[in-house]
Write a protein that holds these residues in place. Structure first.
Motif, PDB file in Angstrom:
ATOM      1  N   MET A   1      60.498 100.498  66.391  1.00 22.87           N
ATOM      2  CA  MET A   1      60.732  99.056  66.421  1.00 22.87           C
ATOM      3  C   MET A   1      60.926  98.523  65.008  1.00 22.87           C
ATOM      4  SD  MET A   1      58.302  96.041  67.974  1.00 22.87           S
ATOM      5  CE  MET A   1      58.766  94.324  67.780  1.00 22.87           C
ATOM      6  N   VAL A   2      61.940  97.724  64.816  1.00 16.35           N
ATOM      7  CA  VAL A   2      62.234  97.138  63.501  1.00 16.35           C
ATOM      8  C   VAL A   2      61.416  95.864  63.339  1.00 16.35           C
ATOM      9  CG1 VAL A   2      64.008  96.204  61.992  1.00 16.35           C
ATOM     10  CG2 VAL A   2      64.564  98.075  63.555  1.00 16.35           C
ATOM     11  N   GLU A   3      60.617  95.816  62.274  1.00 16.84           N
ATOM     12  CA  GLU A   3      59.819  94.623  62.018  1.00 16.84           C
ATOM     13  C   GLU A   3      60.695  93.522  61.427  1.00 16.84           C
ATOM     14  OE1 GLU A   3      56.790  94.192  62.817  1.00 16.84           O
ATOM     15  OE2 GLU A   3      56.003  96.204  63.179  1.00 16.84           O
ATOM     16  N   THR A   4      60.320  92.272  61.703  1.00 12.78           N
ATOM     17  CA  THR A   4      61.041  91.126  61.160  1.00 12.78           C
ATOM     18  C   THR A   4      60.131  90.333  60.242  1.00 12.78           C
ATOM     19  OG1 THR A   4      62.535  90.875  63.042  1.00 12.78           O
ATOM     20  CG2 THR A   4      62.158  88.925  61.698  1.00 12.78           C
ATOM     21  N   LEU A   5      60.650  89.958  59.089  1.00 13.98           N
ATOM     22  CA  LEU A   5      59.915  89.136  58.132  1.00 13.98           C
ATOM     23  C   LEU A   5      60.670  87.826  57.962  1.00 13.98           C
ATOM     24  CD1 LEU A   5      57.633  88.821  56.035  1.00 13.98           C
ATOM     25  CD2 LEU A   5      59.177  89.814  54.349  1.00 13.98           C
ATOM     26  N   SER A   6      60.018  86.737  58.309  1.00 17.00           N
ATOM     27  CA  SER A   6      60.605  85.412  58.147  1.00 17.00           C
ATOM     28  C   SER A   6      60.218  84.867  56.781  1.00 17.00           C
ATOM     29  CB  SER A   6      60.100  84.480  59.259  1.00 17.00           C
ATOM     30  OG  SER A   6      60.591  83.163  59.068  1.00 17.00           O
ATOM     31  N   ARG A  39      69.262  73.046  56.708  1.00 16.36           N
ATOM     32  CA  ARG A  39      68.637  74.369  56.761  1.00 16.36           C
ATOM     33  C   ARG A  39      69.658  75.410  57.194  1.00 16.36           C
ATOM     34  NH1 ARG A  39      67.094  76.527  61.451  1.00 16.36           N
ATOM     35  NH2 ARG A  39      65.488  78.144  61.571  1.00 16.36           N
ATOM     36  N   TYR A  40      69.680  76.546  56.500  1.00 12.50           N
ATOM     37  CA  TYR A  40      70.596  77.625  56.853  1.00 12.50           C
ATOM     38  C   TYR A  40      69.807  78.926  56.946  1.00 12.50           C
ATOM     39  CZ  TYR A  40      74.970  80.180  57.221  1.00 12.50           C
ATOM     40  OH  TYR A  40      75.998  80.965  57.687  1.00 12.50           O
ATOM     41  N   VAL A  41      70.179  79.750  57.919  1.00 13.41           N
ATOM     42  CA  VAL A  41      69.456  81.002  58.155  1.00 13.41           C
ATOM     43  C   VAL A  41      70.353  82.198  57.859  1.00 13.41           C
ATOM     44  CG1 VAL A  41      68.205  82.402  59.833  1.00 13.41           C
ATOM     45  CG2 VAL A  41      68.062  79.898  59.950  1.00 13.41           C
ATOM     46  N   TYR A  42      69.862  83.116  57.035  1.00 15.87           N
ATOM     47  CA  TYR A  42      70.540  84.382  56.747  1.00 15.87           C
ATOM     48  C   TYR A  42      69.727  85.501  57.393  1.00 15.87           C
ATOM     49  CZ  TYR A  42      72.881  81.695  53.033  1.00 15.87           C
ATOM     50  OH  TYR A  42      73.587  80.760  52.327  1.00 15.87           O
ATOM     51  N   ARG A  43      70.413  86.526  57.888  1.00 17.41           N
ATOM     52  CA  ARG A  43      69.718  87.591  58.603  1.00 17.41           C
ATOM     53  C   ARG A  43      70.181  88.985  58.152  1.00 17.41           C
ATOM     54  NH1 ARG A  43      69.973  84.440  64.408  1.00 17.41           N
ATOM     55  NH2 ARG A  43      68.074  83.218  64.107  1.00 17.41           N
ATOM     56  N   ASP A  54      64.125  93.711  59.327  1.00 11.15           N
ATOM     57  CA  ASP A  54      65.070  92.610  59.504  1.00 11.15           C
ATOM     58  C   ASP A  54      64.488  91.383  58.823  1.00 11.15           C
ATOM     59  OD1 ASP A  54      66.865  94.088  60.979  1.00 11.15           O
ATOM     60  OD2 ASP A  54      66.035  93.488  62.913  1.00 11.15           O
ATOM     61  N   LEU A  55      65.264  90.765  57.953  1.00 13.86           N
ATOM     62  CA  LEU A  55      64.808  89.569  57.263  1.00 13.86           C
ATOM     63  C   LEU A  55      65.449  88.330  57.877  1.00 13.86           C
ATOM     64  CD1 LEU A  55      64.994  90.653  53.506  1.00 13.86           C
ATOM     65  CD2 LEU A  55      63.165  91.044  55.176  1.00 13.86           C
ATOM     66  N   GLY A 247      70.817  92.669  66.041  1.00 11.76           N
ATOM     67  CA  GLY A 247      72.159  92.482  65.495  1.00 11.76           C
ATOM     68  C   GLY A 247      72.235  92.058  64.053  1.00 11.76           C
ATOM     69  N   ALA A 248      71.138  92.119  63.300  1.00 10.23           N
ATOM     70  CA  ALA A 248      71.179  91.657  61.913  1.00 10.23           C
ATOM     71  C   ALA A 248      72.124  92.502  61.065  1.00 10.23           C
ATOM     72  CB  ALA A 248      69.774  91.687  61.311  1.00 10.23           C
ATOM     73  N   LEU A 249      72.198  93.784  61.365  1.00 12.66           N
ATOM     74  CA  LEU A 249      73.083  94.661  60.589  1.00 12.66           C
ATOM     75  C   LEU A 249      74.535  94.232  60.735  1.00 12.66           C
ATOM     76  CD1 LEU A 249      71.517  98.164  61.270  1.00 12.66           C
ATOM     77  CD2 LEU A 249      71.639  96.995  59.090  1.00 12.66           C
ATOM     78  N   GLN A 250      74.904  93.804  61.925  1.00 11.05           N
ATOM     79  CA  GLN A 250      76.284  93.400  62.158  1.00 11.05           C
ATOM     80  C   GLN A 250      76.581  92.039  61.535  1.00 11.05           C
ATOM     81  OE1 GLN A 250      74.313  94.725  64.626  1.00 11.05           O
ATOM     82  NE2 GLN A 250      75.341  96.713  64.420  1.00 11.05           N
ATOM     83  N   ARG A 251      75.560  91.143  61.499  1.00 13.30           N
ATOM     84  CA  ARG A 251      75.816  89.796  61.009  1.00 13.30           C
ATOM     85  C   ARG A 251      75.953  89.748  59.494  1.00 13.30           C
ATOM     86  NH1 ARG A 251      72.607  87.982  65.495  1.00 13.30           N
ATOM     87  NH2 ARG A 251      70.681  88.357  64.351  1.00 13.30           N
ATOM     88  N   ASN A 252      75.111  90.448  58.795  1.00 12.40           N
ATOM     89  CA  ASN A 252      75.195  90.409  57.347  1.00 12.40           C
ATOM     90  C   ASN A 252      75.359  91.813  56.776  1.00 12.40           C
ATOM     91  OD1 ASN A 252      75.089  87.619  56.855  1.00 12.40           O
ATOM     92  ND2 ASN A 252      72.899  87.579  57.253  1.00 12.40           N
ATOM     93  N   ARG A 253      74.324  92.377  56.190  1.00 10.41           N
ATOM     94  CA  ARG A 253      74.463  93.709  55.629  1.00 10.41           C
ATOM     95  C   ARG A 253      73.080  94.346  55.493  1.00 10.41           C
ATOM     96  NH1 ARG A 253      73.397  94.723  50.170  1.00 10.41           N
ATOM     97  NH2 ARG A 253      72.576  92.957  49.018  1.00 10.41           N
ATOM     98  N   CYS A 254      73.088  95.607  55.212  1.00  9.56           N
ATOM     99  CA  CYS A 254      71.830  96.344  55.036  1.00  9.56           C
ATOM    100  C   CYS A 254      71.732  96.780  53.584  1.00  9.56           C
ATOM    101  CB  CYS A 254      71.793  97.551  55.974  1.00  9.56           C
ATOM    102  SG  CYS A 254      70.273  98.522  55.835  1.00  9.56           S
TER     103      CYS A 254
END
Length: 257
Positions: A1-6, A39-43, A54-55, A247-254
């Protein structure tokens, strides 16, 4: 499982919050200043020590204060005796009423950015940090009610399921804060020596401290690596507020850090 950090990135106008984020994600820097008005969100996703995270990076526009824990009365769905949904008055955090602040109170970590050439921007960071420490202890809302019978208690929990109401539980006492001094390329114009700020932030505030230059991409990756390292060390893997983001990899980058 990929952890997410907000991560909520907060700072006074013009300190370079967006430039730091965009340099980290896109390797991009613009000389043209564009104020952050919403407010804008980057992932993006990152790999640290062989683990993927995932950030969810919140680029927060300038706010007068950290979102308070006070509530406003609104209409919400409830379940009546017949098992039908209806409307009643409920209290919601004021954060939900201001789109600029959505997600800020419950972020896993905070990046507080100031301009090393502007003392006012540091005073702003000082104020926000203090408010975070004061409010986070009370950042979790608990629903209390009088349940004379087991039947009424069961009806309440049924209302939660049917009407989509929920209570989040967790500990808000320990929060990760990284103070970032931006515009390091303007080193000669700084308002105070680096050591003075570093000692205050690390020794007194007990926060992480990094200086960077978004313009020259200096220490930008380092600051995110530092923040993630602190968050993981404090038990991100056991944080019940963390979620799985698809889908964070597809939206931005790794990025590999």
């Amino acid at each position: 499982m990929v952890e997410t950090l907000s991560i909520a990135v907060i700072g006074a106008p013009g300190v370079g919050k967006t430039s730091i984020i965009r340099q980290f994600i896109y390797n991009d820097f613009s000389e043209v200043y564009t104020p952050t008005r919403s407010r804008y969100v980057y992932r993006p996703s990152v790999i640290l020590n062989g683990h993927m995270y995932d950030l969810k990076i919140l680029d927060v526009p300038p706010i007068s204060s950290f979102p308070a824990s006070t509530s406003q009365v609104q209409l919400c769905l409830t379940l009546d005796q017949a098992g039908k949904c209806g409307l009643s008055k409920c209290s919601f955090p004021t954060e939900w009423m201001d789109l600029r602040c959505r997600g800020v109170r419950n972020a896993n970590a905070y990046i507080l950015v100031y301009d090393i050439c502007c003392v006012e921007s540091f005073e702003y960071v000082k104020m926000i940090r203090q408010q975070i420490m004061e409010h986070r202890a009370a950042s979790w809302y608990h629903v209390t009610m009088s349940c004379p019978s087991h039947q009424e208690a069961s009806r309440f929990h049924a209302a939660q399921d049917v009407c989509g109401m929920f209570v989040r539980e967790g500990s808000g006492n320990e929060v990760t804060i990284l103070v970032v001094g931006s515009k390091r390329d303007l080193q000669r114009q700084r308002f105070t020596p680096r050591r003075a700020v570093s000692v205050l932030v690390k020794k007194t505030w007990k926060c992480g401290y990094v200086e960077c230059s978004a313009k020259y991409n200096w220490h930008v990756v380092l600051l995110f690596k530092e923040l993630l390292g602190i968050a993981v060390a404090r038990g991100l893997r056991h944080n019940h507020a963390s979620i799985r983001l698809q889908g964070a990899l597809q939206r931005n980058r790794c990025s590999i850090m």
